[in-house]
Design an enzyme around this catalytic site. Structure first.
Site, PDB file in Angstrom:
ATOM      1  N   LYS A  30       0.846  -1.203   0.000  1.00  0.00           N
ATOM      2  CA  LYS A  30       0.000   0.000   0.000  1.00  0.00           C
ATOM      3  C   LYS A  30       0.877   1.248   0.000  1.00  0.00           C
ATOM      4  CE  LYS A  30      -2.232   1.996   3.525  1.00  0.00           C
ATOM      5  NZ  LYS A  30      -2.142   3.449   3.312  1.00  0.00           N
ATOM      6  N   ASP A  58      -3.091   4.403  -2.223  1.00  0.00           N
ATOM      7  CA  ASP A  58      -4.068   4.903  -1.244  1.00  0.00           C
ATOM      8  C   ASP A  58      -3.972   6.423  -1.146  1.00  0.00           C
ATOM      9  OD1 ASP A  58      -5.725   5.208   0.995  1.00  0.00           O
ATOM     10  OD2 ASP A  58      -4.196   4.537   2.418  1.00  0.00           O
ATOM     11  N   LYS A  60      -6.866   8.391  -1.647  1.00  0.00           N
ATOM     12  CA  LYS A  60      -8.191   8.860  -1.200  1.00  0.00           C
ATOM     13  C   LYS A  60      -8.615  10.154  -1.896  1.00  0.00           C
ATOM     14  CE  LYS A  60      -7.503   7.030   3.500  1.00  0.00           C
ATOM     15  NZ  LYS A  60      -6.033   6.834   3.502  1.00  0.00           N
ATOM     16  N   ASP A  63     -12.571  15.564  -4.515  1.00  0.00           N
ATOM     17  CA  ASP A  63     -12.572  16.861  -5.187  1.00  0.00           C
ATOM     18  C   ASP A  63     -13.868  16.934  -5.991  1.00  0.00           C
ATOM     19  OD1 ASP A  63     -11.654  19.265  -6.628  1.00  0.00           O
ATOM     20  OD2 ASP A  63      -9.651  18.676  -5.965  1.00  0.00           O
ATOM     21  N   THR A 117     -11.098   4.584   9.829  1.00  0.00           N
ATOM     22  CA  THR A 117     -11.047   3.734  11.037  1.00  0.00           C
ATOM     23  C   THR A 117     -10.520   4.486  12.263  1.00  0.00           C
ATOM     24  OG1 THR A 117      -9.008   2.872  10.053  1.00  0.00           O
ATOM     25  CG2 THR A 117     -10.926   1.435  10.003  1.00  0.00           C
ATOM     26  N   ARG A 207       1.967   0.202  10.932  1.00  0.00           N
ATOM     27  CA  ARG A 207       2.966   0.305  12.000  1.00  0.00           C
ATOM     28  C   ARG A 207       3.391  -1.015  12.633  1.00  0.00           C
ATOM     29  NH1 ARG A 207      -0.261   5.537  14.098  1.00  0.00           N
ATOM     30  NH2 ARG A 207      -1.818   4.356  12.930  1.00  0.00           N
TER      31      ARG A 207
HETATM   32  O1  C5P Z   1      -0.144   1.933  10.896  1.00  0.00           O
HETATM   33  P1  C5P Z   1      -1.531   1.459  10.614  1.00  0.00           P
HETATM   34  O2  C5P Z   1      -1.661  -0.039  10.530  1.00  0.00           O
HETATM   35  O3  C5P Z   1      -2.561   2.104  11.518  1.00  0.00           O
HETATM   36  O4  C5P Z   1      -1.779   2.007   9.131  1.00  0.00           O
HETATM   37  C1  C5P Z   1      -3.025   1.987   8.512  1.00  0.00           C
HETATM   38  C2  C5P Z   1      -2.850   2.511   7.131  1.00  0.00           C
HETATM   39  O5  C5P Z   1      -4.112   2.483   6.493  1.00  0.00           O
HETATM   40  C3  C5P Z   1      -2.358   3.961   7.058  1.00  0.00           C
HETATM   41  O6  C5P Z   1      -1.527   4.066   5.912  1.00  0.00           O
HETATM   42  C4  C5P Z   1      -3.614   4.770   6.850  1.00  0.00           C
HETATM   43  O7  C5P Z   1      -3.404   5.928   6.054  1.00  0.00           O
HETATM   44  C5  C5P Z   1      -4.495   3.789   6.079  1.00  0.00           C
HETATM   45  N1  C5P Z   1      -5.940   3.966   6.209  1.00  0.00           N
HETATM   46  C6  C5P Z   1      -6.597   3.987   7.409  1.00  0.00           C
HETATM   47  N2  C5P Z   1      -7.950   4.178   7.463  1.00  0.00           N
HETATM   48  C7  C5P Z   1      -8.650   4.305   6.331  1.00  0.00           C
HETATM   49  C8  C5P Z   1      -7.991   4.264   5.102  1.00  0.00           C
HETATM   50  C9  C5P Z   1      -6.618   4.072   5.073  1.00  0.00           C
HETATM   51  O8  C5P Z   1      -5.973   3.816   8.456  1.00  0.00           O
HETATM   52  N3  C5P Z   1      -9.959   4.411   6.365  1.00  0.00           N
END
Ligand code: C5P
Length: 228
Positions: A30, A58, A60, A63, A117, A207
């Site tokens: 991603k 990703d 998103k 616009d 989320t 992470r």
């Molecule tokens: O580090 P972590 O596992 O929380 O990363 C989640 C990834 O998913 C991040 O890159 C974040 O930008 C992305 N994301 C998210 N929630 C969304 C869409 C994408 O956390 N609804």
């Protein structure tokens, strides 16, 4: 279920190094704001050299419809496997994007973000003035009727979204944490196994993998836990 690993490290070199460390594993990569702003199309070209990894861009998009469709067309030219837009941009925007990407012989999958989320019920309500689950389901229905391939949602909305759209309408869920891992800023979190129970198609993990001392071991552990 597919595992997408987020390349959210602080430098282009670090992100390429992570993709390289994971090169033999069956995963999607991603590419989000951070790594795309660092490496741009060069990063995508470098990642595409590894045929084992599919790429989810990703960014998103949000616009006016024509500007989103212009962005989607440029993404289509890059040859990534999946990208996303915000459902809250509206049905006209989603339909315009789908019309534009339909010109590619092999177009990327297009998902719509429903509710981030990092929102819980209260913080979602403060922005949208409505109940999170109801609105996320409505966004998913709009995305489905606009011809998209699926949505980004939390594990806890996945089943309801499939019931209200179609069982093959894809769900992709960030906020995934192996048992015991730090939640960071995520609120609607779940383990990979709970995601499987909720018929999620793609999980995103950032992470817990890219900050780990041994990212390969953590990734393999997750892959083993979701193997059929
Ligand atoms: O580090 P972590 O596992 O929380 O990363 C989640 C990834 O998913 C991040 O890159 C974040 O930008 C992305 N994301 C998210 N929630 C969304 C869409 C994408 O956390 N609804």
């Amino acid at each position: 279920m597919v595992l997408c690993v987020a390349l959210d490290r602080p430098s282009f070199e670090d992100n390429l190094a992570l993709a390289n460390e994971l090169k033999d594993l069956d995963i999607w990569i991603k590419v989000g704001f951070r790594s795309f702003l660092q490496g741009g199309i060069k990063l995508i070209e470098d990642l595409k050299k590894n045929e084992k990894h599919n790429i989810f861009l990703d960014l998103k998009l949000y616009d006016i419809p024509n500007t989103m469709a212009d962005g989607a067309e440029e993404i289509g030219k890059m040859g990534v496997d999946m990208f996303n837009i915000h459902a809250s941009a509206g049905e006209t925007a989603m339909k315009t994007v789908m019309e534009r990407v339909s010109k590619f012989e092999s177009r990327p999958l297009v998902l719509a973000v429903t509710a981030l989320t990092s929102f819980d019920g209260d913080s979602f309500n403060a922005v949208y003035n409505t109940d999170l689950e109801t609105k996320a389901t409505q966004f998913a229905k709009d995305a489905h009727s606009s011809g998209l391939d699926g949505v980004v949602c939390s594990v806890y909305e996945s089943l309801k979204i499939k019931e209200n759209t179609s069982s093959d309408f894809q769900t992709l869920t960030p906020g995934i944490r192996p048992a015991g891992a730090s939640l960071d800023d995520q609120k609607r979190v779940a383990t990979p196994n709970v995601a499987m129970d909720n018929r999620v198609d793609y999980i995103v993990v950032g992470r817990p993998i890219y900050k780990a001392d041994n990212p390969v071991a953590v990734t393999e552990e997750i892959l083993n836990s979701i193997a059929d």
